[in-house]
Design a protein around this motif. Sequence first.
Motif, PDB file in Angstrom:
ATOM      1  N   GLU A 105       9.878   2.326  -4.731  1.00 60.22           N
ATOM      2  CA  GLU A 105      10.183   1.054  -5.404  1.00 60.22           C
ATOM      3  C   GLU A 105      10.936   1.348  -6.707  1.00 60.22           C
ATOM      4  O   GLU A 105      10.469   2.116  -7.539  1.00 60.22           O
ATOM      5  N   GLU A 120      -3.952  -5.033   1.737  1.00 65.40           N
ATOM      6  CA  GLU A 120      -2.509  -5.134   1.490  1.00 65.40           C
ATOM      7  C   GLU A 120      -2.141  -4.376   0.214  1.00 65.40           C
ATOM      8  O   GLU A 120      -2.664  -4.662  -0.853  1.00 65.40           O
ATOM      9  N   THR A 121      -1.230  -3.403   0.349  1.00 66.78           N
ATOM     10  CA  THR A 121      -0.761  -2.673  -0.838  1.00 66.78           C
ATOM     11  C   THR A 121       0.720  -2.900  -1.120  1.00 66.78           C
ATOM     12  O   THR A 121       1.158  -2.717  -2.250  1.00 66.78           O
ATOM     13  N   TYR A 122       1.488  -3.294  -0.104  1.00 69.62           N
ATOM     14  CA  TYR A 122       2.940  -3.369  -0.271  1.00 69.62           C
ATOM     15  C   TYR A 122       3.331  -4.319  -1.412  1.00 69.62           C
ATOM     16  O   TYR A 122       4.008  -3.924  -2.359  1.00 69.62           O
ATOM     17  N   ILE A 172      -5.148   1.313  -5.968  1.00 75.40           N
ATOM     18  CA  ILE A 172      -5.537   1.186  -4.558  1.00 75.40           C
ATOM     19  C   ILE A 172      -7.044   0.960  -4.452  1.00 75.40           C
ATOM     20  O   ILE A 172      -7.500   0.107  -3.678  1.00 75.40           O
ATOM     21  N   ASN A 177       4.209  -1.500   8.519  1.00 71.41           N
ATOM     22  CA  ASN A 177       3.188  -2.460   8.100  1.00 71.41           C
ATOM     23  C   ASN A 177       2.969  -3.561   9.124  1.00 71.41           C
ATOM     24  O   ASN A 177       1.843  -4.034   9.301  1.00 71.41           O
ATOM     25  N   TYR A 222       2.624   1.082   0.857  1.00 69.17           N
ATOM     26  CA  TYR A 222       3.439   0.605  -0.261  1.00 69.17           C
ATOM     27  C   TYR A 222       4.799   1.273  -0.155  1.00 69.17           C
ATOM     28  O   TYR A 222       4.958   2.272   0.555  1.00 69.17           O
ATOM     29  N   ASN A 223       5.783   0.730  -0.830  1.00 67.66           N
ATOM     30  CA  ASN A 223       7.092   1.392  -0.866  1.00 67.66           C
ATOM     31  C   ASN A 223       7.015   2.494  -1.920  1.00 67.66           C
ATOM     32  O   ASN A 223       6.960   2.212  -3.110  1.00 67.66           O
ATOM     33  N   PHE A 238       1.796  -3.347  -5.019  1.00 69.67           N
ATOM     34  CA  PHE A 238       2.488  -2.202  -5.624  1.00 69.67           C
ATOM     35  C   PHE A 238       3.858  -2.629  -6.134  1.00 69.67           C
ATOM     36  O   PHE A 238       4.268  -2.253  -7.227  1.00 69.67           O
ATOM     37  N   GLY A 239       4.558  -3.414  -5.323  1.00 66.00           N
ATOM     38  CA  GLY A 239       5.913  -3.831  -5.690  1.00 66.00           C
ATOM     39  C   GLY A 239       5.958  -4.745  -6.896  1.00 66.00           C
ATOM     40  O   GLY A 239       6.947  -4.781  -7.621  1.00 66.00           O
TER      41      GLY A 239
END
Length: 142
Positions: free
Chosen positions: A48, A92-94, A130, A75, A44-45, A97-98
């Motif tokens: 953010e 997938e977390t990116y 997560i 990623n 994830y970022n 999370f965003g």
Amino acid sequence: LLVSEEFETNMRQGITDLKTELPKVLNSVFEKNPEVTVALMTLYNPFEGFSFGIEYIDASLDLESLAAKWVELLNVEIASVAESFPNTVLVETYAPFGSSEKKLINAGFSSAPLRLSVDPHPNAEGHRFIAQLYFERIKQMY
């Protein structure tokens, strides 16, 4: 420091190392247990929404964009490795999370008391988030 040539070189080397070392780790796991399924998580970022400027001294800090560049490159490699191993799934977390409305990481600003934290790790809510992403991905498999 974060936009120096040395930083760029170190980040690119880290991506190269990930491309070679992650498959070695997975090969080792699958040698010991060919039936196991491994879930790999994208990053994830951690920054953010973490961008600010101070006009009167013409200074800015845009950790969000800087992190996004490198996290996205990492990623791509994580996904590529996951695709090359049949018993590997990607969590997938990116994007989740965003798009979350909740504060999921420790990094951020606090005005009372005035505090700046660049800690990129998930907070308790982020860890729950997560875990839920893993749970949903595992449910899809069965």
